[in-house]
Design a protein around this motif. Structure first.
Motif, PDB file in Angstrom:
ATOM      1  N   SER A 137       0.816  -1.216   0.000  1.00 19.06           N
ATOM      2  CA  SER A 137       0.000   0.000   0.000  1.00 19.06           C
ATOM      3  C   SER A 137       0.856   1.275   0.000  1.00 19.06           C
ATOM      4  CB  SER A 137      -0.949  -0.001   1.197  1.00 19.06           C
ATOM      5  OG  SER A 137      -0.217  -0.134   2.394  1.00 19.06           O
ATOM      6  N   ARG A 138       2.036   1.219   0.628  1.00 19.18           N
ATOM      7  CA  ARG A 138       2.895   2.407   0.679  1.00 19.18           C
ATOM      8  C   ARG A 138       3.517   2.720  -0.683  1.00 19.18           C
ATOM      9  NH1 ARG A 138       2.358   5.561   5.273  1.00 19.18           N
ATOM     10  NH2 ARG A 138       1.951   4.197   7.017  1.00 19.18           N
TER      11      ARG A 138
ATOM     12  N   LEU B 271      17.779  21.604  24.535  1.00 14.39           N
ATOM     13  CA  LEU B 271      16.478  22.283  24.534  1.00 14.39           C
ATOM     14  C   LEU B 271      15.422  21.539  23.721  1.00 14.39           C
ATOM     15  CD1 LEU B 271      17.012  26.133  24.243  1.00 14.39           C
ATOM     16  CD2 LEU B 271      16.139  24.826  26.168  1.00 14.39           C
ATOM     17  N   GLY B 272      15.775  20.422  23.165  1.00 18.03           N
ATOM     18  CA  GLY B 272      14.801  19.645  22.402  1.00 18.03           C
ATOM     19  C   GLY B 272      14.632  20.141  20.980  1.00 18.03           C
ATOM     20  N   VAL B 273      15.486  21.091  20.586  1.00 21.46           N
ATOM     21  CA  VAL B 273      15.336  21.716  19.269  1.00 21.46           C
ATOM     22  C   VAL B 273      15.569  20.700  18.144  1.00 21.46           C
ATOM     23  CG1 VAL B 273      16.299  23.474  17.748  1.00 21.46           C
ATOM     24  CG2 VAL B 273      15.954  23.974  20.152  1.00 21.46           C
ATOM     25  N   ASN B 274      16.652  19.926  18.253  1.00 19.70           N
ATOM     26  CA  ASN B 274      16.942  18.921  17.215  1.00 19.70           C
ATOM     27  C   ASN B 274      15.836  17.874  17.152  1.00 19.70           C
ATOM     28  OD1 ASN B 274      19.280  20.236  16.827  1.00 19.70           O
ATOM     29  ND2 ASN B 274      20.612  18.657  17.678  1.00 19.70           N
ATOM     30  N   ALA B 275      15.422  17.417  18.345  1.00 20.42           N
ATOM     31  CA  ALA B 275      14.376  16.380  18.394  1.00 20.42           C
ATOM     32  C   ALA B 275      13.067  16.918  17.813  1.00 20.42           C
ATOM     33  CB  ALA B 275      14.174  15.917  19.830  1.00 20.42           C
ATOM     34  N   GLY B 276      12.758  18.190  18.104  1.00 17.35           N
ATOM     35  CA  GLY B 276      11.536  18.803  17.580  1.00 17.35           C
ATOM     36  C   GLY B 276      11.569  18.885  16.068  1.00 17.35           C
ATOM     37  N   ALA B 277      12.735  19.292  15.528  1.00 17.97           N
ATOM     38  CA  ALA B 277      12.875  19.390  14.070  1.00 17.97           C
ATOM     39  C   ALA B 277      12.765  18.002  13.437  1.00 17.97           C
ATOM     40  CB  ALA B 277      14.211  20.030  13.717  1.00 17.97           C
ATOM     41  N   SER B 278      13.431  17.021  14.032  1.00 19.51           N
ATOM     42  CA  SER B 278      13.394  15.658  13.477  1.00 19.51           C
ATOM     43  C   SER B 278      11.972  15.105  13.489  1.00 19.51           C
ATOM     44  CB  SER B 278      14.286  14.722  14.298  1.00 19.51           C
ATOM     45  OG  SER B 278      15.616  15.067  14.125  1.00 19.51           O
ATOM     46  N   PHE B 279      11.271  15.326  14.596  1.00 14.63           N
ATOM     47  CA  PHE B 279       9.902  14.811  14.699  1.00 14.63           C
ATOM     48  C   PHE B 279       9.002  15.470  13.654  1.00 14.63           C
ATOM     49  CE2 PHE B 279       5.593  15.356  16.486  1.00 14.63           C
ATOM     50  CZ  PHE B 279       5.196  14.019  16.434  1.00 14.63           C
ATOM     51  N   ALA B 280       9.133  16.788  13.516  1.00  9.00           N
ATOM     52  CA  ALA B 280       8.287  17.503  12.555  1.00  9.00           C
ATOM     53  C   ALA B 280       8.565  17.027  11.128  1.00  9.00           C
ATOM     54  CB  ALA B 280       8.535  19.006  12.669  1.00  9.00           C
ATOM     55  N   VAL B 281       9.836  16.832  10.814  1.00  8.46           N
ATOM     56  CA  VAL B 281      10.193  16.382   9.461  1.00  8.46           C
ATOM     57  C   VAL B 281       9.658  14.960   9.218  1.00  8.46           C
ATOM     58  CG1 VAL B 281      12.144  15.681   8.011  1.00  8.46           C
ATOM     59  CG2 VAL B 281      12.185  17.871   9.159  1.00  8.46           C
TER      60      VAL B 281
ATOM     61  N   GLY C 267       3.032  13.344   3.695  1.00 10.72           N
ATOM     62  CA  GLY C 267       3.559  13.014   2.362  1.00 10.72           C
ATOM     63  C   GLY C 267       4.288  14.162   1.706  1.00 10.72           C
ATOM     64  N   ILE C 268       4.837  15.074   2.507  1.00  6.56           N
ATOM     65  CA  ILE C 268       5.556  16.235   1.950  1.00  6.56           C
ATOM     66  C   ILE C 268       6.953  15.799   1.521  1.00  6.56           C
ATOM     67  CG2 ILE C 268       6.665  18.409   2.639  1.00  6.56           C
ATOM     68  CD1 ILE C 268       4.105  18.932   4.288  1.00  6.56           C
ATOM     69  N   ARG C 269       7.436  16.320   0.399  1.00 12.58           N
ATOM     70  CA  ARG C 269       8.748  15.903  -0.061  1.00 12.58           C
ATOM     71  C   ARG C 269       9.646  17.057  -0.516  1.00 12.58           C
ATOM     72  NH1 ARG C 269       8.832  16.697  -4.853  1.00 12.58           N
ATOM     73  NH2 ARG C 269      10.884  15.767  -5.129  1.00 12.58           N
TER      74      ARG C 269
ATOM     75  N   ALA D   6       9.598  23.048   1.777  1.00 11.28           N
ATOM     76  CA  ALA D   6       8.582  22.729   2.788  1.00 11.28           C
ATOM     77  C   ALA D   6       9.219  22.049   3.997  1.00 11.28           C
ATOM     78  CB  ALA D   6       7.517  21.828   2.174  1.00 11.28           C
ATOM     79  N   THR D   7      10.171  21.161   3.735  1.00 13.42           N
ATOM     80  CA  THR D   7      10.855  20.468   4.831  1.00 13.42           C
ATOM     81  C   THR D   7      11.575  21.470   5.731  1.00 13.42           C
ATOM     82  OG1 THR D   7      11.216  18.597   3.370  1.00 13.42           O
ATOM     83  CG2 THR D   7      12.532  18.650   5.362  1.00 13.42           C
ATOM     84  N   LEU D   8      12.192  22.456   5.104  1.00 13.68           N
ATOM     85  CA  LEU D   8      12.922  23.489   5.850  1.00 13.68           C
ATOM     86  C   LEU D   8      11.984  24.232   6.801  1.00 13.68           C
ATOM     87  CD1 LEU D   8      15.721  25.088   5.942  1.00 13.68           C
ATOM     88  CD2 LEU D   8      14.606  26.699   4.425  1.00 13.68           C
ATOM     89  N   VAL D   9      10.827  24.645   6.264  1.00  9.99           N
ATOM     90  CA  VAL D   9       9.864  25.399   7.077  1.00  9.99           C
ATOM     91  C   VAL D   9       9.331  24.517   8.210  1.00  9.99           C
ATOM     92  CG1 VAL D   9       7.606  26.532   7.025  1.00  9.99           C
ATOM     93  CG2 VAL D   9       9.227  26.890   5.154  1.00  9.99           C
ATOM     94  N   ILE D  10       8.982  23.286   7.873  1.00 12.46           N
ATOM     95  CA  ILE D  10       8.413  22.380   8.879  1.00 12.46           C
ATOM     96  C   ILE D  10       9.423  22.072   9.982  1.00 12.46           C
ATOM     97  CG2 ILE D  10       7.687  19.958   9.195  1.00 12.46           C
ATOM     98  CD1 ILE D  10       6.212  20.347   6.456  1.00 12.46           C
ATOM     99  N   ALA D  11      10.668  21.855   9.600  1.00 12.03           N
ATOM    100  CA  ALA D  11      11.706  21.585  10.602  1.00 12.03           C
ATOM    101  C   ALA D  11      11.885  22.791  11.520  1.00 12.03           C
ATOM    102  CB  ALA D  11      13.020  21.239   9.909  1.00 12.03           C
ATOM    103  N   ALA D  12      11.851  23.982  10.932  1.00 16.16           N
ATOM    104  CA  ALA D  12      12.006  25.195  11.738  1.00 16.16           C
ATOM    105  C   ALA D  12      10.852  25.337  12.722  1.00 16.16           C
ATOM    106  CB  ALA D  12      12.094  26.417  10.821  1.00 16.16           C
TER     107      ALA D  12
END
Lengths: 327, 334
Positions: free
Chosen positions: A82-83, B96-106, B114-116, B120-126
């Motif tokens: 599916s992916r 401060l969790g900044v790296n973890a926050g960026a990684s999680f968001a990405v 499904g963003i690629r 967009a990745t840059l904005v979301i990570a920020a």
């Protein structure tokens, strides 16, 4: 009170025994309709005795369902696609729609596979190591196919046919492909020999592209079967890692594409450009390449796993590339 | 060592770092396929001739160099501020969790949305980095209730939670697993000039903020009470410091992925020459951070050519032994 507790324990024990018996019988009784006749076939991990006419085939590697599809063998279990639905045609997704999902790419769910009660399991050696093979063959006879290299789809599909008792179908498809291949090479000889080709894709990470080598399935079809000779920059690339492709940083585009006059790449199953490849093609550097400036870059929807998909690919090559270039 | 000798030594080190930085920057532009001569590079920078070499230089190598300079400075300065705010020489901006926050968001954007696209990745990570930083600041306490230990604990806790979620998400979707793995390994490749300029602009803003609170940080390292007694506005300095870390580290992580050790190693290394003065340490880190990242990137690009080693791997390999040597040297001195 004591009598009541004993009664409850007795019922529980009886239920447990019944349940275990049921499990045992489910695992040991062969599925109805299974032929008892067997045959021995060669696999990557040695000779394997398999049913002559297997009825419940499980496909545990990425390309195996499509190789079975080319042989008219419907699998009862596959990994979950599916992916990757965008990469496959509607016919392919319909073909595996009813199959039990027994894990995903690189991660087989052995419990689900056992529950599917296969009488034959098929996978490929580049995805199934010997330790995994040992676990699989404890569930059902297992044939792990493999060829001279990762892209040897000819040998892999032949071994799949032998394991499923469909060698006659495989031979017919092979003959049909070879006829189509030879006709195409003769009809479009000038275009094929008058150009220098490349088959490229995206790389392992952003900022990279890759070249499909003859040791990979598409590269094998392009170079070895169809005789589309690569340009000098790409022809000298060696498959040092045995992956069937080599990835390069974008700044090597001019070097690798040296002398290339026609470039083939991959498109989604619906014909839309692959987004990651489009990113590469939109870079200013790619646009400086002579092949990009001439507009001779073609996205191919078909992917190659066997003689049927190889015929689809050749038909698409004729329609999309060879005919327009011959005019 | 006399004061004059010390001054001369410092001047020599500053000149050496500056010259080293220029040489490394030129090497970043020259080395690769094709290999370009330094004079050829300088000529093509002044007069782009439309050749493939010029296109490679302007669209691939110049943005890469700009990013290396901006991100190196950002991570190093964020490290200085973090160590000053927490009064802990082993603190790094990732606390401060900044790296973890960026990684999680990405990861969330790859797997769920499904963003690629890289933009967009840059904005979301920020955004992820900023949200994580704000959450840690809130959990760690703001205003007068703030405490360094609460802040660190909140950061560690949030990092653990976000890392777990990131792992879970990446395992759910094997098709995206490779992309997430590549992003988390860090890379300066495939970033365009526009991205590099945006990142550089944000980083310059962060560096100005950092230098502005430099004198305040000098007082803050003495402890809150002493700083207040000496006239420092502790809460304001701390708040601006946190915002600056999120801005610098968040932007850097968003641009190239989480790259370890720069924020930890550079402040340690420069403090050996600048002493305890935070303003000097900040200025020296602005120069030394890019030098470290340029060295790491040159190694990443050349050691496994034509492939590339992930930048985060190189900084870890470079950073860990150097950090051990520095810590040992300091222990022997003390």
């Amino acid at each position: 009170m004591l009598r009541r507790r004993r009664a409850v324990l007795a019922i529980a024990a009886a239920f447990t025994v019944a349940l275990l018996s049921g499990c045992a019988s489910a695992a040991s009784v062969p599925p109805s309709g299974t032929s008892t006749a067997s045959t021995t076939v060669t696999s990557a991990y040695g000779d394997v005795t398999v049913p002559e006419k297997p009825q419940r085939v499980a496909a545990v590697s990425y390309d195996t369902p499509w190789q079975l599809m080319s042989l008219d063998v419907k699998p009862v279990a596959t990994i979950d696609y599916s992916r990757w639905a965008d990469s496959f045609t509607t016919a392919q997704m319909d073909f595996v729609a009813d199959a039990a999902k027994v894990g995903t790419f690189g991660e087989i769910n052995f419990e689900a596979l056992t529950a599917a009660r296969p009488d034959l399991i098929i996978g490929t050696a580049d995805e199934i190591d010997e330790a995994t093979y040992e676990r699989l063959r404890s569930i059902a006879p297992t044939v792990i196919t493999g060829g001279a290299d990762r892209g040897d789809w000819q040998s892999i599909s032949e071994q799949t046919a032998a394991a499923t008792g469909t060698t006659a179908t495989w031979q017919a498809e092979k003959a049909a492909f070879e006829t189509l291949r030879d006709e195409t090479r003769a009809t479009y000889r000038d275009v094929i020999e008058g150009n220098r080709w490349i088959n490229f894709s995206f790389g392992d990470e952003p900022g990279q592209f890759s070249v499909q080598l003859p040791t990979g399935s598409t590269g094998d079809l392009v170079v070895n079967e169809m005789g589309l000779a690569y340009g000098p920059g790409a022809a000298s690339i060696a498959d040092t890692d045995g992956r069937g492709y080599v990835a390069f940083p974008l700044e090597q585009l001019p070097t690798v594409f040296e002398g290339v006059t026609v470039a083939l790449t991959f498109a989604s199953a619906d014909g839309t450009p692959n987004a990651t490849i489009a990113d590469i093609m939109n870079t200013p550097l790619f646009q400086t390449l002579p092949v990009a400036q001439s507009g001779h870059v073609y996205g191919m929807r078909s992917s190659v796993t066997d003689y049927v998909t190889a015929q689809d690919w050749v038909h698409e090559l004729i329609d999309t590339v060879l005919q327009p270039l011959q005019k | 060592m006399t004061a004059r000798t010390k001054r001369l030594t410092r001047t020599a080190i500053v000149v050496a770092v500056a010259l080293g930085g220029i040489v490394l920057a030129l090497a970043e532009l020259c080395i690769g396929e094709p290999m370009l001569a330094p004079l050829q590079v300088l000529e093509m920078l002044r007069h782009p001739d439309g050749s493939q070499a010029a296109v490679i230089l302007h669209t691939l190598r110049v943005p890469r160099l700009l990013l290396a300079i901006a991100v190196g400075a950002a991570l190093a300065v964020a490290g200085v501020i973090m160590q000053a705010l927490t009064r802990n020489p082993l603190a790094e901006p990732g606390i401060l969790g900044v790296n973890a926050g960026a990684s999680f968001a990405v990861t969330l954007s790859f797997v769920v949305l499904g963003i690629r696209g890289f933009g967009a990745t840059l904005v979301i990570a920020a955004i992820g980095a900023a949200v994580a930083g704000v959450l840690v600041a809130l959990l760690g306490g703001v205003g007068r209730s703030a405490s360094v230990s609460r802040l660190i604990l909140a950061g560690v806790a949030l990092t653990a939670v976000l890392s777990g979620l990131t792992q879970a998400l990446s395992l759910i979707d094997p098709a995206q697993y490779a992309r997430i793995r590549v992003w988390e390994a860090g890379s300066l490749a495939a970033r365009d000039t526009t991205t590099a300029l945006i990142v550089a602009g944000v980083v310059v803003t962060g560096l100005v903020l950092a230098l502005a609170i430099g004198p305040g940080l000098n007082l803050l390292v003495l402890g809150d009470d002493a700083a207040r007694a000496l006239g420092a506005r502790v809460e304001i300095v701390r708040a601006i410091g946190l915002v600056t870390i999120v801005l610098l580290c968040g932007t850097a992580t968003a641009a190239i992925g989480p790259v370890a050790f720069v924020g930890l190693l550079v402040p340690h290394a420069v403090r050996a020459f600048t002493g305890g003065d935070q303003v000097r340490t900040l200025v020296a880190s602005i120069a030394a951070g890019p030098v470290l990242l340029l060295v790491a990137d040159l190694i990443a690009r050349t050691v496994a050519a034509p492939g590339e080693v992930p930048l985060g791997v190189v900084t870890a390999f470079l950073g860990a032994p150097v950090l051990i040597v520095l810590v040992n040297r300091r222990r022997r001195r003390s």
